[in-house]
Motif scaffolding. Structure first.
Motif, PDB file in Angstrom:
ATOM      1  N   TRP A 118     -26.148 -13.265 -36.230  1.00 18.63           N
ATOM      2  CA  TRP A 118     -25.372 -12.946 -35.306  1.00 18.63           C
ATOM      3  C   TRP A 118     -24.661 -11.606 -35.644  1.00 18.63           C
ATOM      4  CZ3 TRP A 118     -19.901 -13.227 -34.845  1.00 18.63           C
ATOM      5  CH2 TRP A 118     -19.443 -12.627 -33.704  1.00 18.63           C
ATOM      6  N   TYR A 119     -23.912 -11.878 -36.926  1.00 18.06           N
ATOM      7  CA  TYR A 119     -23.356 -10.643 -37.344  1.00 18.06           C
ATOM      8  C   TYR A 119     -24.189  -9.534 -37.648  1.00 18.06           C
ATOM      9  CZ  TYR A 119     -19.857  -8.357 -40.466  1.00 18.06           C
ATOM     10  OH  TYR A 119     -18.945  -7.698 -41.057  1.00 18.06           O
ATOM     11  N   ALA A 120     -25.595  -9.337 -38.146  1.00 17.26           N
ATOM     12  CA  ALA A 120     -26.229  -8.608 -38.480  1.00 17.26           C
ATOM     13  C   ALA A 120     -26.865  -8.041 -37.058  1.00 17.26           C
ATOM     14  CB  ALA A 120     -27.608  -8.995 -39.103  1.00 17.26           C
ATOM     15  N   MET A 121     -26.924  -8.552 -36.157  1.00 18.62           N
ATOM     16  CA  MET A 121     -27.208  -8.164 -34.803  1.00 18.62           C
ATOM     17  C   MET A 121     -26.387  -7.445 -33.931  1.00 18.62           C
ATOM     18  SD  MET A 121     -30.679  -8.787 -34.027  1.00 18.62           S
ATOM     19  CE  MET A 121     -30.470  -8.421 -32.355  1.00 18.62           C
ATOM     20  N   SER A 122     -25.045  -7.806 -34.314  1.00 18.94           N
ATOM     21  CA  SER A 122     -23.985  -6.904 -33.604  1.00 18.94           C
ATOM     22  C   SER A 122     -23.872  -5.812 -34.150  1.00 18.94           C
ATOM     23  CB  SER A 122     -22.724  -7.872 -33.783  1.00 18.94           C
ATOM     24  OG  SER A 122     -22.241  -7.795 -35.181  1.00 18.94           O
ATOM     25  N   TYR A 123     -23.985  -5.540 -35.548  1.00 16.14           N
ATOM     26  CA  TYR A 123     -24.228  -4.170 -36.087  1.00 16.14           C
ATOM     27  C   TYR A 123     -25.319  -3.239 -35.568  1.00 16.14           C
ATOM     28  CZ  TYR A 123     -20.552  -4.268 -39.738  1.00 16.14           C
ATOM     29  OH  TYR A 123     -19.387  -4.367 -40.318  1.00 16.14           O
ATOM     30  N   ILE A 124     -26.503  -4.006 -35.273  1.00 16.40           N
ATOM     31  CA  ILE A 124     -27.498  -3.331 -34.559  1.00 16.40           C
ATOM     32  C   ILE A 124     -27.486  -2.850 -33.266  1.00 16.40           C
ATOM     33  CG2 ILE A 124     -29.829  -3.766 -34.000  1.00 16.40           C
ATOM     34  CD1 ILE A 124     -30.546  -5.429 -36.247  1.00 16.40           C
ATOM     35  N   ARG A 125     -26.711  -3.680 -32.681  1.00 19.67           N
ATOM     36  CA  ARG A 125     -26.389  -3.338 -31.327  1.00 19.67           C
ATOM     37  C   ARG A 125     -25.549  -2.374 -31.155  1.00 19.67           C
ATOM     38  NH1 ARG A 125     -26.168  -9.343 -29.189  1.00 19.67           N
ATOM     39  NH2 ARG A 125     -28.512  -9.713 -28.858  1.00 19.67           N
ATOM     40  N   ALA A 126     -24.299  -2.171 -31.952  1.00 22.14           N
ATOM     41  CA  ALA A 126     -23.244  -1.326 -31.900  1.00 22.14           C
ATOM     42  C   ALA A 126     -23.955  -0.135 -32.371  1.00 22.14           C
ATOM     43  CB  ALA A 126     -22.262  -1.684 -32.759  1.00 22.14           C
ATOM     44  N   ASP A 127     -24.713   0.004 -33.238  1.00 23.29           N
ATOM     45  CA  ASP A 127     -25.529   1.335 -33.744  1.00 23.29           C
ATOM     46  C   ASP A 127     -26.505   1.851 -32.454  1.00 23.29           C
ATOM     47  OD1 ASP A 127     -25.978   3.264 -35.501  1.00 23.29           O
ATOM     48  OD2 ASP A 127     -28.288   2.558 -35.834  1.00 23.29           O
ATOM     49  N   GLU A 128     -27.114   1.065 -31.927  1.00 24.19           N
ATOM     50  CA  GLU A 128     -27.889   1.337 -30.865  1.00 24.19           C
ATOM     51  C   GLU A 128     -26.727   2.095 -29.486  1.00 24.19           C
ATOM     52  OE1 GLU A 128     -30.219  -2.092 -29.864  1.00 24.19           O
ATOM     53  OE2 GLU A 128     -31.546  -1.722 -31.370  1.00 24.19           O
ATOM     54  N   ALA A 129     -25.759   1.338 -29.363  1.00 26.77           N
ATOM     55  CA  ALA A 129     -24.884   1.858 -28.119  1.00 26.77           C
ATOM     56  C   ALA A 129     -24.320   3.252 -28.518  1.00 26.77           C
ATOM     57  CB  ALA A 129     -23.770   0.752 -28.057  1.00 26.77           C
ATOM     58  N   ARG A 130     -24.130   3.226 -29.918  1.00 23.46           N
ATOM     59  CA  ARG A 130     -23.524   4.602 -30.323  1.00 23.46           C
ATOM     60  C   ARG A 130     -24.307   5.689 -29.970  1.00 23.46           C
ATOM     61  NH1 ARG A 130     -23.192   6.865 -35.442  1.00 23.46           N
ATOM     62  NH2 ARG A 130     -24.437   4.958 -36.142  1.00 23.46           N
TER      63      ARG A 130
END
Length: 165
Positions: free
Chosen positions: A35-47
């Motif tokens: 879950w923590y890793a996915m939050s970083y991936i999603r934040a990077d994609e959103a940025r």
């Protein structure tokens, strides 16, 4: 059943519970790590996503992020340059210097936008935000633009009006 048999059964149940708890804890740790890793991936994609869409869909050749500004207070009102600089930063401009105007010339009206040839393409965008400031071309060789606030300055233009190309 003898007493030893009960101890044997209790030991087996106890060991089974420990195994269950251990497996549960490991699974929870794996879940939260994922879950923590996915939050970083999603934040990077959103940025990354808004930049790509903004640059392809925008008809404006210059964006506020491309403009570097110095803000100077040419009035006697304390904190005016800092206030304008804060508002320009909120709109995406990069503000380098905030100070009192020491240019020697009197600043009449709403103020001045001072720039050189390299800053000329960016002045039109900045002028939409600052309003009716006088444009002054000088001999500087860099693209940084100076905003000198005059005594008649009230406020920046509304964002809705300034964003139009």
């Amino acid at each position: 059943m003898a007493r030893g048999d009960y101890e044997e059964a209790d030991r087996g149940r106890s060991q089974g519970r420990r195994t269950f708890v251990t497996v549960l804890v490991v699974l929870l740790l794996l879940f939260f790590a994922f879950w923590y890793a996915m939050s970083y991936i999603r934040a990077d994609e959103a940025r990354r996503e808004p930049r790509a869409s903004a640059s392809t869909s925008s008809a404006c050749p210059v964006q506020p992020e491309d403009v570097v500004v110095n803000v100077y207070n040419g009035t006697g009102r304390d904190g005016l340059a800092a206030s304008v600089a804060r508002d320009l930063r909120k709109r995406g401009f990069e503000v380098r210097t905030i100070d009192n105007w020491r240019g020697g010339q009197r600043v009449d009206g709403a103020g001045q936008i001072r720039y050189g040839k390299r800053g000329a393409p960016k002045v039109a965008l900045l002028a939409k935000h600052t309003g009716s400031m006088k444009k002054v071309v000088d001999k500087r060789r860099y693209s940084i633009i100076d905003v000198v606030i005059g005594k008649d300055f009230a406020d920046l233009q509304p964002v809705s009006r300034a964003r139009r190309c």
